[in-house]
Design a protein around this motif. Structure first.
Motif, PDB file in Angstrom:
ATOM      1  N   LEU A 154       0.974  -0.883   0.082  1.00 36.28           N
ATOM      2  CA  LEU A 154      -0.151   0.156   0.088  1.00 36.28           C
ATOM      3  C   LEU A 154       0.692   1.117  -0.401  1.00 36.28           C
ATOM      4  N   LEU A 155       2.253   1.383   1.020  1.00 38.99           N
ATOM      5  CA  LEU A 155       2.792   2.373   0.606  1.00 38.99           C
ATOM      6  C   LEU A 155       3.423   2.285  -0.563  1.00 38.99           C
ATOM      7  N   TYR A 156       3.819   1.314  -1.416  1.00 34.42           N
ATOM      8  CA  TYR A 156       4.512   1.838  -2.837  1.00 34.42           C
ATOM      9  C   TYR A 156       3.409   2.231  -3.861  1.00 34.42           C
ATOM     10  N   LYS A 157       2.114   1.441  -3.823  1.00 37.09           N
ATOM     11  CA  LYS A 157       0.694   2.328  -4.067  1.00 37.09           C
ATOM     12  C   LYS A 157       0.566   3.341  -4.146  1.00 37.09           C
ATOM     13  N   GLY A 158       1.064   3.937  -2.908  1.00 34.82           N
ATOM     14  CA  GLY A 158       1.138   6.070  -2.903  1.00 34.82           C
ATOM     15  C   GLY A 158       1.773   6.409  -3.350  1.00 34.82           C
ATOM     16  N   LYS A 159       3.481   6.009  -3.513  1.00 29.72           N
ATOM     17  CA  LYS A 159       4.294   6.783  -3.919  1.00 29.72           C
ATOM     18  C   LYS A 159       3.393   6.720  -5.530  1.00 29.72           C
TER      19      LYS A 159
END
Length: 349
Positions: A334-339
């Protein structure tokens, strides 16, 4: 082991030492009178010095940082010299030889602070006992009432000291155990702490899981990553990058609670496990952290930086079994989706 507990134990140890010094002071004052009466002038003079020593020891122990090891060395040295002198002058069988037996075990357990000194007493006391036995075991230079009185008095002194010494050794050993436990805890804390940010590192996670998440609880897993951190290091240098990491960690420490788990996961990534919280509250906590970081400035000389972070958040309602590593992996995704969605955002599910 807390510092206050160790100080309390040392305080008790010094008090026991004071009691022991008082008993020996009283014994030597009595010896001084007896030796003066029976005409043993050399022993009377020796006991004057002994009395002075046992007046000095309590004074040393009253200091703010008492030299307990020095007092112990003086104590053992005086007892050994006094016992040897009494046997040489008065002969065997008056009870002075019992002092060697009483203090042999003390030497093995009491810490003088110096291994060479400890080894010296451990070897000298039994050696002196054996030499004196072979030389004076059939020597009786005093008979009658004073012989019986000295023997009885020495038995009482040795028994009294044995009782006090048992407390002394117990507290001394407890102090050694507490100090060892404190050193172990300090080493453990260092191994579980990130040296830069002073928060946990990823090695501390398993212990937290065993102690706090062994039973079902509502919690959220947060992964956060500082945006454009490589650019900060490349542009301003690693010193400024370190300031950014410390600033972010301090913000997290002020936002998350003591029962939450916070660690530097690696590089510019941070992990938090937020315990006993519902999903909406968890999202709000992470959003508050994001906004606080975004509105804070990192200053280094004339350099003033605005920093942002992107977060991934996964919630677990504690209703069944869970795999913490799968939750961490999902939060990271989810973090890298946000990135990829523009950064400076909280992604959750």
């Amino acid at each position: 082991m807390s510092k206050s507990n160790i100080l309390t134990t040392n305080y008790k140890l010094n008090n026991v030492f004071k009691i022991m010094s008082f008993i020996v002071f009283f014994a030597h004052a009595t010896y001084l009178v007896i030796f003066a009466v029976i005409g043993a002038e050399p022993l009377a003079i020796l006991n004057i010095f002994s009395v002075i020593i046992y007046l000095i020891i309590p004074i040393i122990l009253l200091q703010e940082n008492p030299a307990s090891s020095l007092c112990l060395v003086l104590f053992q040295l005086e007892v050994m010299i006094h016992a040897i002198a009494c046997i040489v002058v008065l002969g065997w069988g008056l009870g002075f030889e019992l002092l060697f037996i009483a203090f042999m075990m003390t030497t093995l357990f009491a810490d003088t602070g110096n291994k060479q000194i400890t080894y010296f007493f451990a070897a000298a006391q039994p050696f002196a006992f054996l030499v004196l036995f072979f030389l004076y075991h059939d020597s009786y230079k005093i008979t009658g009432y004073w012989r019986d009185f000295l023997f009885t008095f020495n038995i009482v002194c040795v028994c009294s000291l044995a009782i006090v010494l048992s407390f002394f050794l117990e507290i001394s050993n407890r102090t050694a155990y507490q100090n060892a436990q404190k050193e172990r805890d300090d080493i453990k804390d260092i191994s579980n702490q990130d040296p830069l940010t002073k928060i946990y590192n990823r090695h501390a996670l398993q212990e937290f899981l065993d102690e706090n998440l062994s039973q079902a609880r509502n919690f959220a897993v947060m992964m956060g990553d500082i945006d454009n951190f490589k650019r900060i290091n490349d542009t301003y240098g690693h010193n400024v990058g370190d300031l950014v990491l410390v600033k972010v960690a301090n913000i997290f420490k002020n936002i998350f609670r003591k029962n939450d788990f916070l660690c530097r996961w690696g590089g510019e990534e941070f992990l938090a496990i937020i315990c006993d919280i519902d999903k909406t509250e968890a999202i709000n906590v992470v959003r508050r952290a994001k906004e606080t970081i975004a509105t804070s400035k990192v200053k280094h000389g004339e350099t003033e930086l605005n920093v942002t972070m992107t977060f991934g958040l996964v919630y677990c309602d504690g209703g069944g079994e869970f795999d913490i590593w799968s939750l961490i992996k999902r939060a990271d995704q989810l973090l890298y989706k946000g990135k990829n969605s523009g950064k400076n955002i909280v992604m959750f599910e």
